[in-house]
Write a protein that holds these residues in place. Structure first.
Motif, PDB file in Angstrom:
ATOM      1  N   ARG A 152     -89.142   9.965  61.135  1.00 36.60           N
ATOM      2  CA  ARG A 152     -87.845  10.645  61.068  1.00 36.60           C
ATOM      3  C   ARG A 152     -87.075  10.156  59.844  1.00 36.60           C
ATOM      4  NH1 ARG A 152     -84.769   8.931  65.870  1.00 36.60           N
ATOM      5  NH2 ARG A 152     -85.982   7.051  65.499  1.00 36.60           N
ATOM      6  N   PRO A 153     -86.137  10.975  59.358  1.00 34.69           N
ATOM      7  CA  PRO A 153     -85.317  10.531  58.222  1.00 34.69           C
ATOM      8  C   PRO A 153     -84.587   9.228  58.554  1.00 34.69           C
ATOM      9  CG  PRO A 153     -85.019  12.878  58.620  1.00 34.69           C
ATOM     10  CD  PRO A 153     -85.833  12.350  59.765  1.00 34.69           C
ATOM     11  N   LEU A 154     -84.417   8.401  57.547  1.00 34.43           N
ATOM     12  CA  LEU A 154     -83.739   7.116  57.729  1.00 34.43           C
ATOM     13  C   LEU A 154     -82.363   7.292  58.359  1.00 34.43           C
ATOM     14  CD1 LEU A 154     -83.554   4.038  57.211  1.00 34.43           C
ATOM     15  CD2 LEU A 154     -82.621   4.595  54.952  1.00 34.43           C
ATOM     16  N   ARG A 155     -81.623   8.293  57.889  1.00 34.41           N
ATOM     17  CA  ARG A 155     -80.279   8.510  58.434  1.00 34.41           C
ATOM     18  C   ARG A 155     -80.328   8.732  59.944  1.00 34.41           C
ATOM     19  NH1 ARG A 155     -76.262  10.390  54.693  1.00 34.41           N
ATOM     20  NH2 ARG A 155     -75.437  11.745  56.330  1.00 34.41           N
ATOM     21  N   GLN A 165     -66.765   8.147  64.147  1.00 29.36           N
ATOM     22  CA  GLN A 165     -66.335   8.111  62.749  1.00 29.36           C
ATOM     23  C   GLN A 165     -66.940   6.922  62.017  1.00 29.36           C
ATOM     24  OE1 GLN A 165     -62.086   8.073  63.197  1.00 29.36           O
ATOM     25  NE2 GLN A 165     -61.886  10.292  63.049  1.00 29.36           N
ATOM     26  N   ALA A 166     -66.940   5.761  62.679  1.00 26.52           N
ATOM     27  CA  ALA A 166     -67.498   4.558  62.053  1.00 26.52           C
ATOM     28  C   ALA A 166     -69.002   4.717  61.807  1.00 26.52           C
ATOM     29  CB  ALA A 166     -67.242   3.340  62.936  1.00 26.52           C
ATOM     30  N   ILE A 167     -69.686   5.304  62.767  1.00 27.02           N
ATOM     31  CA  ILE A 167     -71.130   5.503  62.607  1.00 27.02           C
ATOM     32  C   ILE A 167     -71.414   6.484  61.474  1.00 27.02           C
ATOM     33  CG2 ILE A 167     -73.164   6.539  63.715  1.00 27.02           C
ATOM     34  CD1 ILE A 167     -72.189   5.265  66.342  1.00 27.02           C
ATOM     35  N   ARG A 168     -70.675   7.567  61.418  1.00 28.35           N
ATOM     36  CA  ARG A 168     -70.885   8.530  60.318  1.00 28.35           C
ATOM     37  C   ARG A 168     -70.605   7.873  58.964  1.00 28.35           C
ATOM     38  NH1 ARG A 168     -68.441  11.748  64.241  1.00 28.35           N
ATOM     39  NH2 ARG A 168     -66.379  11.703  63.240  1.00 28.35           N
ATOM     40  N   GLY A 169     -69.588   7.033  58.907  1.00 30.01           N
ATOM     41  CA  GLY A 169     -69.287   6.335  57.651  1.00 30.01           C
ATOM     42  C   GLY A 169     -70.387   5.378  57.243  1.00 30.01           C
ATOM     43  N   ALA A 170     -70.939   4.650  58.215  1.00 30.77           N
ATOM     44  CA  ALA A 170     -72.017   3.711  57.903  1.00 30.77           C
ATOM     45  C   ALA A 170     -73.270   4.447  57.421  1.00 30.77           C
ATOM     46  CB  ALA A 170     -72.343   2.864  59.135  1.00 30.77           C
ATOM     47  N   VAL A 171     -73.588   5.551  58.094  1.00 32.28           N
ATOM     48  CA  VAL A 171     -74.772   6.318  57.707  1.00 32.28           C
ATOM     49  C   VAL A 171     -74.577   6.926  56.322  1.00 32.28           C
ATOM     50  CG1 VAL A 171     -76.143   8.361  58.280  1.00 32.28           C
ATOM     51  CG2 VAL A 171     -75.518   6.739  60.079  1.00 32.28           C
ATOM     52  N   ALA A 172     -73.363   7.370  56.030  1.00 32.32           N
ATOM     53  CA  ALA A 172     -73.090   7.946  54.706  1.00 32.32           C
ATOM     54  C   ALA A 172     -73.296   6.919  53.596  1.00 32.32           C
ATOM     55  CB  ALA A 172     -71.663   8.496  54.663  1.00 32.32           C
ATOM     56  N   ALA A 173     -73.082   5.645  53.908  1.00 35.60           N
ATOM     57  CA  ALA A 173     -73.257   4.596  52.901  1.00 35.60           C
ATOM     58  C   ALA A 173     -74.712   4.438  52.470  1.00 35.60           C
ATOM     59  CB  ALA A 173     -72.725   3.264  53.442  1.00 35.60           C
ATOM     60  N   LEU A 174     -75.628   4.949  53.269  1.00 33.75           N
ATOM     61  CA  LEU A 174     -77.052   4.866  52.923  1.00 33.75           C
ATOM     62  C   LEU A 174     -77.425   5.924  51.893  1.00 33.75           C
ATOM     63  CD1 LEU A 174     -78.549   4.304  56.489  1.00 33.75           C
ATOM     64  CD2 LEU A 174     -78.129   2.593  54.700  1.00 33.75           C
ATOM     65  N   GLN A 225     -87.743   2.692  51.803  1.00 41.25           N
ATOM     66  CA  GLN A 225     -87.924   2.718  50.344  1.00 41.25           C
ATOM     67  C   GLN A 225     -89.352   3.089  49.974  1.00 41.25           C
ATOM     68  OE1 GLN A 225     -86.470  -1.121  48.903  1.00 41.25           O
ATOM     69  NE2 GLN A 225     -84.832  -0.074  47.797  1.00 41.25           N
ATOM     70  N   THR A 226     -90.333   2.479  50.661  1.00 41.58           N
ATOM     71  CA  THR A 226     -91.734   2.769  50.334  1.00 41.58           C
ATOM     72  C   THR A 226     -92.093   4.211  50.659  1.00 41.58           C
ATOM     73  OG1 THR A 226     -92.583   2.046  52.498  1.00 41.58           O
ATOM     74  CG2 THR A 226     -92.429   0.373  50.763  1.00 41.58           C
ATOM     75  N   GLN A 227     -91.379   4.823  51.620  1.00 44.26           N
ATOM     76  CA  GLN A 227     -91.644   6.216  51.992  1.00 44.26           C
ATOM     77  C   GLN A 227     -90.806   7.195  51.165  1.00 44.26           C
ATOM     78  OE1 GLN A 227     -90.719   5.985  56.162  1.00 44.26           O
ATOM     79  NE2 GLN A 227     -92.754   5.229  56.719  1.00 44.26           N
ATOM     80  N   GLY A 228     -89.974   6.656  50.268  1.00 44.18           N
ATOM     81  CA  GLY A 228     -89.148   7.517  49.434  1.00 44.18           C
ATOM     82  C   GLY A 228     -87.895   8.032  50.123  1.00 44.18           C
ATOM     83  N   ALA A 229     -87.568   7.485  51.296  1.00 46.05           N
ATOM     84  CA  ALA A 229     -86.392   7.937  52.040  1.00 46.05           C
ATOM     85  C   ALA A 229     -85.124   7.192  51.641  1.00 46.05           C
ATOM     86  CB  ALA A 229     -86.635   7.765  53.543  1.00 46.05           C
ATOM     87  N   LEU A 230     -85.281   6.160  50.819  1.00 46.17           N
ATOM     88  CA  LEU A 230     -84.140   5.379  50.333  1.00 46.17           C
ATOM     89  C   LEU A 230     -84.382   5.103  48.861  1.00 46.17           C
ATOM     90  CD1 LEU A 230     -81.537   3.772  51.137  1.00 46.17           C
ATOM     91  CD2 LEU A 230     -83.023   1.794  51.507  1.00 46.17           C
ATOM     92  N   ASP A 231     -83.332   5.203  48.061  1.00 44.15           N
ATOM     93  CA  ASP A 231     -83.476   4.983  46.623  1.00 44.15           C
ATOM     94  C   ASP A 231     -84.191   3.668  46.345  1.00 44.15           C
ATOM     95  OD1 ASP A 231     -82.176   7.328  46.072  1.00 44.15           O
ATOM     96  OD2 ASP A 231     -80.235   6.379  45.666  1.00 44.15           O
ATOM     97  N   ALA A 232     -85.079   3.694  45.363  1.00 41.54           N
ATOM     98  CA  ALA A 232     -85.860   2.511  45.019  1.00 41.54           C
ATOM     99  C   ALA A 232     -84.986   1.360  44.551  1.00 41.54           C
ATOM    100  CB  ALA A 232     -86.896   2.861  43.952  1.00 41.54           C
ATOM    101  N   ASP A 233     -83.819   1.670  43.970  1.00 45.26           N
ATOM    102  CA  ASP A 233     -82.954   0.601  43.474  1.00 45.26           C
ATOM    103  C   ASP A 233     -81.875   0.190  44.481  1.00 45.26           C
ATOM    104  OD1 ASP A 233     -81.504   2.917  43.344  1.00 45.26           O
ATOM    105  OD2 ASP A 233     -80.706   2.561  41.328  1.00 45.26           O
ATOM    106  N   ALA A 234     -81.947   0.709  45.709  1.00 46.47           N
ATOM    107  CA  ALA A 234     -80.972   0.327  46.745  1.00 46.47           C
ATOM    108  C   ALA A 234     -81.132  -1.150  47.091  1.00 46.47           C
ATOM    109  CB  ALA A 234     -81.156   1.184  47.984  1.00 46.47           C
ATOM    110  N   ASP A 235     -80.042  -1.827  47.291  1.00 46.39           N
ATOM    111  CA  ASP A 235     -80.044  -3.249  47.644  1.00 46.39           C
ATOM    112  C   ASP A 235     -80.238  -3.364  49.156  1.00 46.39           C
ATOM    113  OD1 ASP A 235     -79.526  -5.911  48.208  1.00 46.39           O
ATOM    114  OD2 ASP A 235     -77.854  -6.065  46.787  1.00 46.39           O
ATOM    115  N   THR A 236     -81.500  -3.538  49.581  1.00 47.05           N
ATOM    116  CA  THR A 236     -81.797  -3.558  51.014  1.00 47.05           C
ATOM    117  C   THR A 236     -81.184  -4.772  51.714  1.00 47.05           C
ATOM    118  OG1 THR A 236     -83.941  -4.602  50.544  1.00 47.05           O
ATOM    119  CG2 THR A 236     -83.926  -2.198  50.810  1.00 47.05           C
ATOM    120  N   ASP A 237     -81.052  -5.883  51.005  1.00 43.85           N
ATOM    121  CA  ASP A 237     -80.402  -7.054  51.614  1.00 43.85           C
ATOM    122  C   ASP A 237     -78.936  -6.750  51.917  1.00 43.85           C
ATOM    123  OD1 ASP A 237     -82.524  -8.950  51.754  1.00 43.85           O
ATOM    124  OD2 ASP A 237     -82.375  -9.247  49.592  1.00 43.85           O
TER     125      ASP A 237
END
Length: 197
Positions: free
Chosen positions: A83-86, A188-197, A148-160
């Motif tokens: 499933r999508p990361l989001r 609202q908080a959950i939507r905001g956190a997911v949007a940060a991804l 990231q390895t599946q291409g669902a998150l930008d390669a330069d995203a700071d996973t830490d």
């Protein structure tokens, strides 16, 4: 000759975890522990040493059992979640919140509760809480790295950094859901956190 225990210490420890989680450290008085654990005071202290010793063991158990399979990108089948990361993160955050939104007796996060109630004056509990949070953060980071390895998150995203943010969000969601029961605020908080991804 040593007497055989008339109870299963592992079963008692599970009950202790549930009791402390529901009542808190101070609220779980010795009479409540005796009633909920089904053992008398002398057996309790003879096996676990003290109330705080039992609490520490219960917190260790909690840290080992959460999160379970099927969460944080660890499906029951052992295969990666496609499933999508989001969607995965949204589901995870709602799982955290739902535990305290829709119950007559919200318990919050045991590790979070321990932080507030006991860790400030018990170094060992502080260490256990830190380890529990660290374990959750590691699982979150692993989920993000897999994305990231599946291409669902930008390669330069700071996973830490993202894992740390999601850890703080999960703890905050638990606290706010428990205190307010405000589903819209939590959403609202959950939507905001997911949007940060």
């Amino acid at each position: 000759m040593a007497r055989t225990k008339a109870f299963d210490p592992d079963d008692v420890l599970e009950r202790a975890m549930q009791t402390f989680w529901s009542y808190g450290y101070e609220g779980a008085t010795t009479p409540i522990l005796e009633r909920e654990l089904g053992i008398n005071r002398s057996s309790l202290y003879g096996t676990f040493g003290s109330k705080v010793g039992l609490y520490r063991r219960a917190l260790e158990r909690y840290s080992r059992t959460l999160p379970g399979p099927g969460r944080f990108g660890e499906p029951e089948s052992g295969t990666s979640d496609v499933r999508p990361l989001r969607d995965q993160v949204m589901e995870l955050l709602w799982q955290v919140a739902e535990a305290d939104l829709d119950t007559d007796r919200p318990r919050g996060c045991f590790a979070g509760n321990a932080t507030v109630e006991v860790a400030a004056h018990d170094v060992e509990v502080q260490r256990l809480v830190s380890g529990s949070f660290g374990g959750v953060r590691t699982r979150l980071r692993d989920l993000l790295l897999m994305a990231q390895t599946q291409g669902a998150l930008d390669a330069d995203a700071d996973t830490d950094a993202l894992a740390s943010m999601l850890l703080v969000v999960t703890e905050g969601l638990s606290l706010v859901a428990r205190a307010t029961r405000d589903r819209e605020l939590v959403g609202q908080a959950i939507r905001g956190a997911v949007a940060a991804l």
